[in-house]
Design a protein around this motif. Structure first.
Motif, PDB file in Angstrom:
ATOM      1  N   PHE A 128       0.886  -1.352   0.102  1.00  0.00           N
ATOM      2  CA  PHE A 128      -0.094  -0.201   0.285  1.00  0.00           C
ATOM      3  C   PHE A 128       0.826   1.619   0.234  1.00  0.00           C
ATOM      4  CE2 PHE A 128       0.354  -1.082   4.431  1.00  0.00           C
ATOM      5  CZ  PHE A 128       0.756   0.158   5.507  1.00  0.00           C
ATOM      6  N   ARG A 129       2.012   1.316   0.149  1.00  0.00           N
ATOM      7  CA  ARG A 129       2.995   2.558  -0.039  1.00  0.00           C
ATOM      8  C   ARG A 129       4.522   1.702   0.236  1.00  0.00           C
ATOM      9  NH1 ARG A 129       6.344   3.402   4.472  1.00  0.00           N
ATOM     10  NH2 ARG A 129       6.468   5.458   3.517  1.00  0.00           N
ATOM     11  N   HIS A 153       2.519   1.628  11.929  1.00  0.00           N
ATOM     12  CA  HIS A 153       1.079   1.898  12.716  1.00  0.00           C
ATOM     13  C   HIS A 153       0.442   1.048  14.632  1.00  0.00           C
ATOM     14  CE1 HIS A 153       1.065   2.751   8.461  1.00  0.00           C
ATOM     15  NE2 HIS A 153       1.860   1.892   8.155  1.00  0.00           N
ATOM     16  N   ASP A 160      -7.987  -0.120   9.969  1.00  0.00           N
ATOM     17  CA  ASP A 160      -7.964   1.009   9.279  1.00  0.00           C
ATOM     18  C   ASP A 160      -7.736   1.359   7.933  1.00  0.00           C
ATOM     19  OD1 ASP A 160      -9.825   1.766  11.004  1.00  0.00           O
ATOM     20  OD2 ASP A 160      -8.541   3.611  12.354  1.00  0.00           O
ATOM     21  N   ARG A 161      -6.421   0.581   7.902  1.00  0.00           N
ATOM     22  CA  ARG A 161      -5.927   0.206   6.436  1.00  0.00           C
ATOM     23  C   ARG A 161      -6.661  -0.867   5.396  1.00  0.00           C
ATOM     24  NH1 ARG A 161      -1.937   4.137   3.894  1.00  0.00           N
ATOM     25  NH2 ARG A 161      -0.819   5.517   5.292  1.00  0.00           N
ATOM     26  N   TYR A 164      -9.512   0.457   4.189  1.00  0.00           N
ATOM     27  CA  TYR A 164      -9.294   2.067   3.497  1.00  0.00           C
ATOM     28  C   TYR A 164      -8.364   1.384   2.215  1.00  0.00           C
ATOM     29  CZ  TYR A 164      -6.906   5.794   1.776  1.00  0.00           C
ATOM     30  OH  TYR A 164      -7.405   7.068   0.963  1.00  0.00           O
ATOM     31  N   HIS A 165      -7.652  -0.380   1.950  1.00  0.00           N
ATOM     32  CA  HIS A 165      -7.361  -0.447   0.465  1.00  0.00           C
ATOM     33  C   HIS A 165      -8.035  -1.209   0.514  1.00  0.00           C
ATOM     34  CE1 HIS A 165      -4.008   2.162   1.190  1.00  0.00           C
ATOM     35  NE2 HIS A 165      -3.642   1.804   2.644  1.00  0.00           N
ATOM     36  N   GLU A 222      -4.411   8.662  11.666  1.00  0.00           N
ATOM     37  CA  GLU A 222      -4.205   7.644  11.958  1.00  0.00           C
ATOM     38  C   GLU A 222      -2.778   7.414  12.938  1.00  0.00           C
ATOM     39  OE1 GLU A 222      -2.312   4.375   9.616  1.00  0.00           O
ATOM     40  OE2 GLU A 222      -0.859   5.617   8.849  1.00  0.00           O
TER      41      GLU A 222
END
Length: 297
Positions: A128-129, A153, A160-161, A164-165, A222
């Motif tokens: 994701f990044r 994190h 939440d990630r 989100y993703h 976050e």
């Protein structure tokens, strides 16, 4: 989009250097100052804070820490106990690391392959990044190495990630099983001499050692964590990380709080440090940290 590539350190130039510093070292590591109960530690990342508000209220304070060298005993640490895994024999990527599209197209598949090969039972990887760091901001304004100990994190942020993703149905299904965030950290210009990475064994970091902080990003905020240094913590680094090596840091493992799982904490707090033994003509550090949601078994 730039097509200029940071020049790697040639084998000839590295051959002219002494070997990179090796062995255990007692040196200052920076930890966040402690905050009063009525003050929330925070930072703004890649987005401006409100007018009149500083980008962060976090400040580093040094503690003298003995950092043990894992060179020659790379297999003495693992993800379940330490949240650390050393990967060797990583294929050298031909990716242009100054090109975001090229990184996603050519480097992400390599990272996914390495994570699946090195995390037993992993069934799905979602990157994701990524973040690139360079000690001299060359040739584009990369971030410098992170010199304050941190945990990217918290558990709530990881949940939440996932939501989100990934799409809603898949996310809720995957959250019923084992889920983690793993960083894949690798040098990009040859052997690391400058600002090596120190990591605390998660088995030695207690819940009360972690202070929760808030990271304000472009689209959302976050929680992340910062450790308070305690004598019971054991810190490691890998001296002279090579171009064909990588360090996997487990930032969160949902099995860390599952009774009987054997996972000890499941969180690798980490920080770059300035090694006073670094030779004066040592190459700058240019590295990439790729973050992935990892699911299974």
């Amino acid at each position: 989009m730039t097509t200029t590539q940071t020049p790697p350190v040639s084998a000839q130039n590295q051959g002219a250097l002494p070997p990179p510093p090796r062995g255990d070292i007692t040196t200052p590591l920076l930890f966040s100052r402690q905050f009063p109960p009525d003050e929330t530690p925070y930072m703004y990342i890649k987005c401006p804070p409100p007018e009149g508000v500083p980008y962060t209220n976090i400040r580093g304070e040094p503690s003298m820490v003995t950092v043990q060298d894992l060179r020659g005993k790379e297999s003495s640490v693992n993800l379940d106990y330490d949240s650390i895994h050393i990967v060797q024999g990583v294929p050298i990527s031909k990716t242009n690391f100054d090109n975001e599209e090229d990184i996603r197209k050519n480097y992400y598949p390599l990272v996914e392959q390495q994570i699946l090969a090195n995390v037993p039972g992993a069934t799905k990887v979602h990157i994701f990044r990524h973040g690139i760091r360079h000690t001299k901001n060359f040739p584009v304004p990369y971030n410098p190495p992170a010199l304050i100990a941190h945990l990217d994190h918290t558990g709530d942020a990881v949940v939440d990630r996932v939501r989100y993703h990934l799409d809603e149905e898949e996310a809720e299904k995957l959250l019923l099983g084992r889920y983690r965030v793993i960083h894949f950290w690798q040098p990009l210009n040859g052997t690391v001499y400058t600002c090596p990475l120190a990591i605390a064994s998660s088995a030695t970091v207690k819940d009360e050692d972690i202070v929760t902080m808030v990271s304000h990003l472009k689209d959302f905020s976050e929680d992340f964590g910062a450790p308070i240094y305690r004598d019971h913590q054991k810190w490691y680094y890998l001296s002279g990380v090579g171009a064909d090596e990588a360090i996997m840091l487990q930032i969160f493992d949902s099995y860390g709080s599952k009774p009987g799982s054997g996972v000890k904490g499941g969180r690798a707090v980490h920080v770059a440090f300035k090694d006073p033994r670094t030779p004066p003509n040592a190459p700058d550090r240019w590295s990439i940290e790729t973050s992935a949601l990892v699911f299974g078994p």
